[in-house]
Design an enzyme around this catalytic site. Sequence first.
Site, PDB file in Angstrom:
ATOM      1  N   SER A  55      -1.557   1.719   0.844  1.00  0.00           N
ATOM      2  CA  SER A  55      -1.024   1.593  -0.173  1.00  0.00           C
ATOM      3  C   SER A  55      -0.479   0.461  -0.815  1.00  0.00           C
ATOM      4  O   SER A  55       0.498  -0.039  -1.412  1.00  0.00           O
ATOM      5  CB  SER A  55      -0.128   1.935  -0.333  1.00  0.00           C
ATOM      6  OG  SER A  55      -0.243   3.823  -0.444  1.00  0.00           O
ATOM      7  N   LYS A  58      -0.345  -1.249  -4.350  1.00  0.00           N
ATOM      8  CA  LYS A  58      -0.011  -0.870  -4.874  1.00  0.00           C
ATOM      9  C   LYS A  58       1.330  -2.534  -5.448  1.00  0.00           C
ATOM     10  O   LYS A  58       1.360  -2.618  -6.376  1.00  0.00           O
ATOM     11  CB  LYS A  58       0.776  -0.514  -4.718  1.00  0.00           C
ATOM     12  CG  LYS A  58       0.304   1.409  -4.772  1.00  0.00           C
ATOM     13  CD  LYS A  58       0.711   2.505  -4.413  1.00  0.00           C
ATOM     14  CE  LYS A  58      -0.529   3.618  -3.615  1.00  0.00           C
ATOM     15  NZ  LYS A  58       0.563   4.967  -3.009  1.00  0.00           N
ATOM     16  N   SER A 118       5.557   5.639  -3.835  1.00  0.00           N
ATOM     17  CA  SER A 118       4.269   4.928  -2.934  1.00  0.00           C
ATOM     18  C   SER A 118       3.303   5.896  -3.753  1.00  0.00           C
ATOM     19  O   SER A 118       2.439   6.257  -2.937  1.00  0.00           O
ATOM     20  CB  SER A 118       4.102   4.670  -1.728  1.00  0.00           C
ATOM     21  OG  SER A 118       2.949   4.015  -0.925  1.00  0.00           O
ATOM     22  N   LYS A 222       6.306  -3.006   0.617  1.00  0.00           N
ATOM     23  CA  LYS A 222       5.898  -2.140   0.308  1.00  0.00           C
ATOM     24  C   LYS A 222       4.827  -1.524   2.183  1.00  0.00           C
ATOM     25  O   LYS A 222       3.841  -2.361   2.330  1.00  0.00           O
ATOM     26  CB  LYS A 222       4.551  -2.543  -0.540  1.00  0.00           C
ATOM     27  CG  LYS A 222       3.314  -1.381  -1.237  1.00  0.00           C
ATOM     28  CD  LYS A 222       4.508  -0.325  -1.580  1.00  0.00           C
ATOM     29  CE  LYS A 222       3.870   1.331  -1.952  1.00  0.00           C
ATOM     30  NZ  LYS A 222       4.237   2.221  -1.062  1.00  0.00           N
TER      31      LYS A 222
END
Length: 380
Positions: A55, A58, A118, A222
């Site tokens: 993730s 992202k 997320s 993140k």
Amino acid sequence: MKKYLLVSLPFIALSSVVAAAPGFETEAPIAYMTDLSSGAVLFEKNADKQIPPASMAKMMTVYVAFDLINKGKLKLDDKFRVNEATWKKWNNQGSTMFLGVGDQVSVSDLLHGIVTLSGNDACVVLAEGIAGTEEAFVGLMNKRAKELGMSNSRFGNSNGWPDEGRTMVTARDLAKLGSATVNNFPKLYDDFYGQDEFAWNGIKQSNRNPLMGKVAGSDGLKTGHTEEAGYGFTGSAEQKGRRLVSVLAGLDSYGGRIEESVKFMNWGFNAWEPRKLFDKGTRVQNAEVQLGDSSTVSLVAARDLFATIPKASDGNISMKVTYNGPIKAPITKGQPIAKLIVSTADAGQQSVDLVAGEDVGEAGFLDRVWAGLKSLLGLA
């Protein structure tokens, strides 16, 4: 032609005896940390090894959206519809925002769903809304990555879902992306990163940032986790005007990610300290100008400039200015045209931009003729 100019120190060095750079041990197989106030790399371990980002990919989806918003090509109150095919593929698939079929969702809410929750579904809906298809959006992701100098990274989808190795990054490149997000879009960064929680369709979820509530000033960036990638985190925190960006990857547990991330960031703030070099607006040196209405341009600090050194260090600091010159006119005030290279025996080299202190216009016709004659006669 690259020019080098030695710069005198704005303070007296304390000693010629230097301390070793402070050591750090981490269970993470991949780690990297940089200090945005100075450009110093404080730690690197396998920083250029390609890894699946999970993730953490992202961050690039958010960066593309921020860039479009900043350019006026996308608005926070623009709304995109969740189509049935996207919902079927991403409903409850990994981390989710819990979007519903037919929902009309604003760009603002989708960004909160990506940054704080997320949401895999939020990424794809945003990507399709911006570019028509996720594949077209991925093209924008890779274009921005190239512009940022992420030379060892590529993206195959918008959310970091395992894709048979198409999406690969490095810790160094993730730090470049995080740093660019903070530096290029400070208002958007403040608005969307660092939120404790977000709710959609009556479902409230907390931010997974392992630093929040544990390290002062933490506000991004993140987390990531898949079976293939392990547990990773690209983090950022600011204390007393000093911002660090860190990357850890390949950890084997959720708890280990929290422990290592907190330990790493605290080390960055506690083992190192800033030493001020120049105040914002200070003229550091002059650079030669080619075919300008002035033969030189001043090189100034666009912001307060620092070196990052170990707290235990009494070592000397040396500096030089480098630029490709002479610099061709016209030159605009505030234009980055040179680098200040700072060297310390215990922290390596650090590089920060210097900008033009004033506008320099092009030389008039007679001045250009005279410059050509001098060059022809070997007088230049």
